[in-house]
Design an enzyme around this catalytic site. Structure first.
Site, mmCIF file in Angstrom:
data_model
loop_
_atom_site.group_PDB
_atom_site.id
_atom_site.type_symbol
_atom_site.label_atom_id
_atom_site.label_comp_id
_atom_site.label_asym_id
_atom_site.label_seq_id
_atom_site.Cartn_x
_atom_site.Cartn_y
_atom_site.Cartn_z
ATOM 1 N N GLU A 190 0.291 -1.054 5.833
ATOM 2 C CA GLU A 190 1.347 -0.498 6.686
ATOM 3 C C GLU A 190 1.208 1.005 6.868
ATOM 4 O O GLU A 190 1.460 1.538 7.949
ATOM 5 C CB GLU A 190 2.717 -0.833 6.094
ATOM 6 C CG GLU A 190 3.902 -0.540 7.012
ATOM 7 C CD GLU A 190 4.508 0.846 6.843
ATOM 8 O OE1 GLU A 190 5.423 1.172 7.616
ATOM 9 O OE2 GLU A 190 4.065 1.601 5.937
ATOM 10 N N ASP A 202 0.825 -1.210 0.000
ATOM 11 C CA ASP A 202 0.000 0.000 0.000
ATOM 12 C C ASP A 202 0.860 1.262 0.000
ATOM 13 O O ASP A 202 2.023 1.254 0.401
ATOM 14 C CB ASP A 202 -0.940 0.016 1.210
ATOM 15 C CG ASP A 202 -0.210 0.034 2.542
ATOM 16 O OD1 ASP A 202 0.780 -0.717 2.702
ATOM 17 O OD2 ASP A 202 -0.619 0.793 3.441
#
Length: 392
Positions: free
Chosen positions: A159, A99
């Site tokens: 994250e 991400d």
């Protein structure tokens, strides 16, 4: 340049084969980087994060590397790839998150681009370049027939918003690991990360009692005043010498200028260096929030995200091995402390030897100017793979 030799042994002897396999792969690596960068994969864009995962899965599967998908209903699925060992035992664990902080549509406005040896694009260094390093490290180790022990890689999907769903998988995987290597971006200095701060974010909600500020002010209980008093106490916890910072970065509250505020909210960021500090600070913050600073008000504290620290003692074993591996491919490297947080803190806090910032060199992450130095791509990946070979 480090004078430390790569340790001798069956796995260490494979290091030169791995380095040689990676040596001509720059064009393939850059092509994959472009492909990954040109997929929007913001943390809340599950489809985009999973699309990056599909590219990774297909590429590894083509080399006969098994990938297990661990479904996630709300965020990107977690992927676990493994190159088996010829003997077995605890594995080396690679970490990487798919991400980015960039919203859907960013790629259409600002796709992958290159100027000389510098690449640009959303997530180019944080951390799609690191993903490419992990992928090619797995491929290289597979190509030379594997090591005596397995090599596992986790590719997570949230994250950038605290690894709320990724953390349990990371911690579970770390329990079976002999060492953890995280390919967050290499520092602009060229250093790797040997220590990181931990961090936490909180939401503070205060309730009070509304009253007309001119007619019956005394009957009200200002949530804004209560919050303001708490902010002063929270900011007083900052201790620069100890590496502790507290920052209330968002506040809101109240209804109108002539109404005693019946509500107020704030968002608090906390940074710390050790697990001991974390435990103490959480207790202090909870006590500050619970206190009735203004009669008639009450407050609650909600934790939004937590990252644990990478303390230097947990990178001490791996760092000399990485320095020796780097020297073997022609570059010197130092260790660096950073105030940023990463998944490496979760594994280090379990006592597992952990080293971070092993991806290609980059900078200005989370901005439109984010960049990756392409000339660091192959040597940093070679050093990563050679380090794994040396930890037998």
């Amino acid at each position: 340049m480090s004078s430390l030799p790569i340790p001798t042994g069956i796995d260490a002897a494979l290091a030169q084969k791995v380095i040689a396999w990676l040596s001509p792969r720059f064009d393939e690596m850059e092509a994959l980087l472009k492909r990954l960068v040109d997929i929007d994969s913001g943390s809340y864009d599950k489809a985009g994060v999973d699309a990056v995962g599909a590219v990774i899965t297909d590429l590894l599967a083509a080399d006969g590397i098994a990938v297990t998908r661990l479904p996630n209903a709300d965020f990107g699925d977690v992927l676990r790839a493994e190159v088996p060992g010829t003997v077995g035992g605890p594995y080396a664990l690679l970490l990487g998150h798919r991400d980015t902080v960039f919203t859907k549509g960013t790629v259409a406005k600002r796709p992958y681009s290159r100027e000389g040896d510098t690449a640009f694009g959303p997530g180019v260094c944080d951390m799609k370049a690191g993903l490419v390093s992990n992928i090619f490290t797995l491929r290289a180790i597979k190509a030379v027939g594997g090591l005596s022990f397995p090599v596992v890689a986790l590719f997570t999907g949230d994250e950038e918003i605290g690894s709320g769903t990724g953390r349990p998988h990371i911690e579970e995987a770390a329990k079976g690991a002999r060492a953890v290597l995280n390919t967050e971006p290499g520092r602009v200095s060229g250093n790797v990360v040997t220590a990181r701060k931990g961090g936490a974010s909180f939401r503070i909600s205060v309730t009070g009692k509304a009253a007309h500020s001119g007619v019956n002010h005394a009957e009200g209980a200002s949530a804004i005043e209560a919050l303001a008093r708490k902010i002063v106490k929270l900011h007083a916890l900052t201790d620069y010498a100890a590496g502790i910072t507290t920052n209330v970065g968002v506040i809101k509250g109240g209804n109108t200028h002539n109404t005693v505020a019946p509500w107020a909210e704030a968002e608090l960021d906390l940074r710390f260096v050790t697990l001991e500090q974390h435990a103490t600070l959480e207790a202090q913050i909870a006590a500050i929030v619970a206190a009735e600073d203004v009669p008639g008000t009450a407050a609650t504290l909600a934790t939004k995200a937590v990252f644990l620290p990478l303390e230097a003692e947990h990178s001490a074993e791996l760092f000399p091995l990485y320095q020796a591996a780097a020297a073997s491919v022609g570059f010197a490297v130092g260790g660096e402390f950073t105030g940023g947080c990463a998944d490496s803190g979760f594994t280090a806090s379990l006592g597992v030897p952990t080293l971070c910032g092993l991806g290609p060199i980059g900078g200005k992450a989370h901005t439109d100017e984010e960049f990756c130095r392409l000339d660091s791509f192959v040597p940093r990946t070679q050093a990563l793979a050679a380090t794994i070979c040396a930890i037998a």
